[in-house]
Design a protein around this motif. Structure first.
Motif, PDB file in Angstrom:
ATOM      1  N   MET A   1       0.841  -1.180   0.000  1.00 30.42           N
ATOM      2  CA  MET A   1       0.000   0.000   0.000  1.00 30.42           C
ATOM      3  C   MET A   1       0.886   1.244   0.000  1.00 30.42           C
ATOM      4  N   GLN A   2       0.542   2.204  -0.811  1.00 30.80           N
ATOM      5  CA  GLN A   2       1.250   3.465  -0.867  1.00 30.80           C
ATOM      6  C   GLN A   2       0.843   4.330   0.326  1.00 30.80           C
ATOM      7  N   ALA A   3       1.787   5.035   0.910  1.00 28.81           N
ATOM      8  CA  ALA A   3       1.480   5.947   2.013  1.00 28.81           C
ATOM      9  C   ALA A   3       0.636   7.110   1.514  1.00 28.81           C
ATOM     10  N   ALA A   4      -0.190   7.657   2.388  1.00 26.04           N
ATOM     11  CA  ALA A   4      -1.041   8.793   2.045  1.00 26.04           C
ATOM     12  C   ALA A   4      -0.935   9.830   3.155  1.00 26.04           C
ATOM     13  N   LEU A   5      -0.936  11.082   2.785  1.00 26.21           N
ATOM     14  CA  LEU A   5      -0.916  12.164   3.755  1.00 26.21           C
ATOM     15  C   LEU A   5      -2.296  12.275   4.381  1.00 26.21           C
ATOM     16  N   GLU A   6      -2.371  12.125   5.701  1.00 34.30           N
ATOM     17  CA  GLU A   6      -3.659  12.177   6.381  1.00 34.30           C
ATOM     18  C   GLU A   6      -4.034  13.601   6.789  1.00 34.30           C
ATOM     19  N   HIS A   7      -3.100  14.325   7.413  1.00 35.71           N
ATOM     20  CA  HIS A   7      -3.411  15.689   7.815  1.00 35.71           C
ATOM     21  C   HIS A   7      -2.148  16.524   7.982  1.00 35.71           C
ATOM     22  N   THR A   8      -2.360  17.827   8.004  1.00 34.16           N
ATOM     23  CA  THR A   8      -1.331  18.798   8.333  1.00 34.16           C
ATOM     24  C   THR A   8      -1.878  19.639   9.469  1.00 34.16           C
ATOM     25  N   ASN A   9      -1.038  19.939  10.457  1.00 32.29           N
ATOM     26  CA  ASN A   9      -1.442  20.748  11.600  1.00 32.29           C
ATOM     27  C   ASN A   9      -0.869  22.152  11.412  1.00 32.29           C
ATOM     28  N   LEU A  10      -1.733  23.148  11.403  1.00 31.40           N
ATOM     29  CA  LEU A  10      -1.366  24.513  11.066  1.00 31.40           C
ATOM     30  C   LEU A  10      -1.807  25.451  12.178  1.00 31.40           C
ATOM     31  N   THR A  11      -0.906  26.276  12.687  1.00 27.65           N
ATOM     32  CA  THR A  11      -1.261  27.261  13.708  1.00 27.65           C
ATOM     33  C   THR A  11      -1.899  28.469  13.033  1.00 27.65           C
ATOM     34  N   VAL A  12      -3.067  28.860  13.523  1.00 22.48           N
ATOM     35  CA  VAL A  12      -3.805  30.004  12.987  1.00 22.48           C
ATOM     36  C   VAL A  12      -4.278  30.883  14.147  1.00 22.48           C
ATOM     37  N   THR A  13      -4.653  32.101  13.845  1.00 26.34           N
ATOM     38  CA  THR A  13      -5.128  32.993  14.900  1.00 26.34           C
ATOM     39  C   THR A  13      -6.567  32.709  15.300  1.00 26.34           C
ATOM     40  N   ASP A  14      -7.381  32.239  14.360  1.00 27.24           N
ATOM     41  CA  ASP A  14      -8.804  32.024  14.625  1.00 27.24           C
ATOM     42  C   ASP A  14      -9.287  30.783  13.876  1.00 27.24           C
ATOM     43  N   PRO A  15      -9.242  29.614  14.527  1.00 32.41           N
ATOM     44  CA  PRO A  15      -9.641  28.379  13.837  1.00 32.41           C
ATOM     45  C   PRO A  15     -11.072  28.412  13.301  1.00 32.41           C
ATOM     46  N   GLU A  16     -11.984  29.044  14.041  1.00 31.68           N
ATOM     47  CA  GLU A  16     -13.376  29.096  13.601  1.00 31.68           C
ATOM     48  C   GLU A  16     -13.512  29.895  12.306  1.00 31.68           C
ATOM     49  N   ALA A  17     -12.870  31.064  12.241  1.00 28.69           N
ATOM     50  CA  ALA A  17     -12.947  31.886  11.033  1.00 28.69           C
ATOM     51  C   ALA A  17     -12.285  31.183   9.852  1.00 28.69           C
ATOM     52  N   THR A  18     -11.142  30.548  10.087  1.00 27.55           N
ATOM     53  CA  THR A  18     -10.464  29.824   9.012  1.00 27.55           C
ATOM     54  C   THR A  18     -11.321  28.664   8.523  1.00 27.55           C
ATOM     55  N   ALA A  19     -11.924  27.928   9.451  1.00 23.30           N
ATOM     56  CA  ALA A  19     -12.796  26.806   9.067  1.00 23.30           C
ATOM     57  C   ALA A  19     -13.995  27.294   8.262  1.00 23.30           C
ATOM     58  N   ARG A  20     -14.546  28.455   8.620  1.00 23.96           N
ATOM     59  CA  ARG A  20     -15.703  28.991   7.881  1.00 23.96           C
ATOM     60  C   ARG A  20     -15.352  29.263   6.427  1.00 23.96           C
ATOM     61  N   TRP A  21     -14.210  29.966   6.187  1.00 24.01           N
ATOM     62  CA  TRP A  21     -13.913  30.260   4.776  1.00 24.01           C
ATOM     63  C   TRP A  21     -13.518  28.995   4.027  1.00 24.01           C
ATOM     64  N   MET A  22     -12.866  28.048   4.693  1.00 25.97           N
ATOM     65  CA  MET A  22     -12.509  26.796   4.020  1.00 25.97           C
ATOM     66  C   MET A  22     -13.753  26.004   3.628  1.00 25.97           C
ATOM     67  N   ALA A  23     -14.766  25.989   4.487  1.00 23.47           N
ATOM     68  CA  ALA A  23     -16.022  25.310   4.149  1.00 23.47           C
ATOM     69  C   ALA A  23     -16.692  26.007   2.980  1.00 23.47           C
ATOM     70  N   GLN A  24     -16.697  27.336   2.989  1.00 19.88           N
ATOM     71  CA  GLN A  24     -17.313  28.125   1.917  1.00 19.88           C
ATOM     72  C   GLN A  24     -16.587  27.941   0.588  1.00 19.88           C
ATOM     73  N   VAL A  25     -15.257  28.002   0.609  1.00 18.46           N
ATOM     74  CA  VAL A  25     -14.474  27.976  -0.625  1.00 18.46           C
ATOM     75  C   VAL A  25     -14.282  26.556  -1.151  1.00 18.46           C
ATOM     76  N   PHE A  26     -13.898  25.633  -0.276  1.00 16.08           N
ATOM     77  CA  PHE A  26     -13.541  24.285  -0.719  1.00 16.08           C
ATOM     78  C   PHE A  26     -14.630  23.235  -0.491  1.00 16.08           C
ATOM     79  N   GLY A  27     -15.693  23.583   0.210  1.00 18.52           N
ATOM     80  CA  GLY A  27     -16.763  22.626   0.474  1.00 18.52           C
ATOM     81  C   GLY A  27     -16.395  21.589   1.523  1.00 18.52           C
ATOM     82  N   TRP A  28     -15.390  21.864   2.329  1.00 22.64           N
ATOM     83  CA  TRP A  28     -14.960  20.925   3.370  1.00 22.64           C
ATOM     84  C   TRP A  28     -15.910  20.983   4.564  1.00 22.64           C
TER      85      TRP A  28
END
Length: 127
Positions: A1-28
């Motif tokens: 089985m080939q390895a797959a990247l599961e996640h990246t951990n990123l420090t941000v100032t406001d996780p809620e605001a970042t999550a909102r635009w990511m959901a809006q832009v990328f549909g995540w």
């Protein structure tokens, strides 16, 4: 089985605001959220197979001291593939970000933008 990247951990100032635009832009969607290491808070947002862990420490995070491209271990950009580049670019602009560095070369079309924390994203379509 080939390895797959599961996640990246990123420090941000406001996780809620970042999550909102990511959901809006990328549909995540938010996969998990809660308390994290060192008294911080994390939101895991992405798809079913991979995600970004958006981490905020208990005290205000410091901005990067130098350009990432000149720093060992620096985060230069995160790349996201999309089916419709033009529609995604419109969503990025609606979220309040400016796009730049548009390119159309093999194997696909792309553009870049920086979010409110200065993190650079590459958006690419192979369609």
């Amino acid at each position: 089985m080939q390895a797959a990247l599961e996640h990246t951990n990123l420090t941000v100032t406001d996780p809620e605001a970042t999550a909102r635009w990511m959901a809006q832009v990328f549909g995540w969607h938010i996969r998990w959220q809660g308390s994290a290491i060192h008294g911080g808070r994390s939101i895991h947002i992405g798809g079913d197979d991979s995600y970004l862990a958006l981490y905020r420490p208990s005290q205000a995070p410091r901005p990067a001291a130098a350009r990432s491209y000149d720093t060992i271990g620096g985060l230069n950009h995160l790349a996201v593939t999309v089916a419709d580049l033009d529609a995604t670019e419109a969503k990025v602009r609606e979220a309040g970000f400016q796009t730049h560095s548009h390119a159309d070369y093999e194997p696909g079309r792309r553009f870049y933008f920086h979010d409110a924390d200065g993190v650079e994203y590459e958006v690419v379509s192979y369609a």
